[in-house]
Every structure is written in C-alpha cells, then in structure tokens.
Scaffold this motif. Structure first.
Motif, PDB file in Angstrom:
ATOM      1  N   UNK A 141       0.817  -1.216   0.000  1.00 61.39           N
ATOM      2  CA  UNK A 141       0.000   0.000   0.000  1.00 61.39           C
ATOM      3  C   UNK A 141       0.854   1.271   0.000  1.00 61.39           C
ATOM      4  N   UNK A 142       2.179   1.105  -0.016  1.00 66.25           N
ATOM      5  CA  UNK A 142       3.060   2.261  -0.116  1.00 66.25           C
ATOM      6  C   UNK A 142       3.717   2.714   1.166  1.00 66.25           C
ATOM      7  N   UNK A 143       3.569   1.959   2.238  1.00 67.17           N
ATOM      8  CA  UNK A 143       4.203   2.329   3.510  1.00 67.17           C
ATOM      9  C   UNK A 143       5.680   1.929   3.447  1.00 67.17           C
ATOM     10  N   UNK A 144       6.594   2.851   3.731  1.00 67.91           N
ATOM     11  CA  UNK A 144       8.009   2.487   3.736  1.00 67.91           C
ATOM     12  C   UNK A 144       8.321   1.503   4.862  1.00 67.91           C
ATOM     13  N   UNK A 145       9.239   0.594   4.613  1.00 68.79           N
ATOM     14  CA  UNK A 145       9.591  -0.422   5.612  1.00 68.79           C
ATOM     15  C   UNK A 145      10.109   0.194   6.904  1.00 68.79           C
TER      16      UNK A 145
END
Length: 113
Positions: A87-91
């Motif tokens: 969903x586009x959340x950075x690690x």
C-alpha cells in the motif's frame, strides 16, 4: 502521505478486507475489528464456542505510534507488513514488534525509535 491521518485509515481498510474474507468460510466464528483510534490500537479478534469451551483469539494487533506501525501480533499467512508495504508504507515505518528488540535488526523493517 500524511501519516497521522492516512495510517489509521489504511490499517482499518486492510483489516476490514481481511474480516470480509474470513467470515465467508467460517460463518459460525464471530470475527470483528476493535479500534481505539484515539490511542492508535487496531485488533482483529475471533470468538467461538467449541465442545463447551470458549475460544477467543487475536489474529492481528497493530498499534500506531511514533508515526510507525507496530505489529504486535500477526497470524495472517503473508503478514500485515506485506500488505502495508504493497500500500506504499516504507519499511522504516513498520516495526515487527512481535520480535524481541534485539532480533529486529535482522528483519527488513524498522528496529524501533
């Protein structure tokens, strides 16, 4: 992405999709989402009775704090972290909090802060 407004919406959407899928194959199990948005807690819980015994369980527990997702419990097949990354959340905004702090450095995700 404004984390303070978007992260709560995102985790609610992901968990709600899981709940819809899980209700179909096992309609006798009560499956629901508990949210405490003010404090950033999101819990997917299951309840049932089996042979006279009460069955309860948390499938997923995610907290949002320090502008990160803290995954405290996750019994999904691919992992909620995978859904968040897709969903586009950075690690670096995802902490696998179910791992002890000393082990988190060996994951691809945030250690903590």
């Amino acid at each position: 992405m404004d984390k303070l407004t978007e992260y709560p919406k995102l985790i609610k959407r992901i968990l709600t999709e899981y709940l819809k899928l899980c209700r179909r194959p096992q309609p006798h199990i009560e499956t629901f989402l508990i949210t405490d948005e003010q404090n950033g807690h999101y819990i997917w819980m299951n309840l049932d009775w089996e042979k006279g015994d009460r069955i309860t369980g948390i499938t997923v527990y995610v907290r949002i704090g320090d502008r990160k997702f803290w995954i405290e419990e996750d019994w999904t097949e691919d992992g909620i972290a995978t859904d968040l990354v897709r969903a586009g959340v950075p690690k670096e905004d995802i902490v696998l909090a179910f791992h002890e702090p000393g082990m988190r450095q060996y994951t691809d995700f945030a250690v903590a802060s």
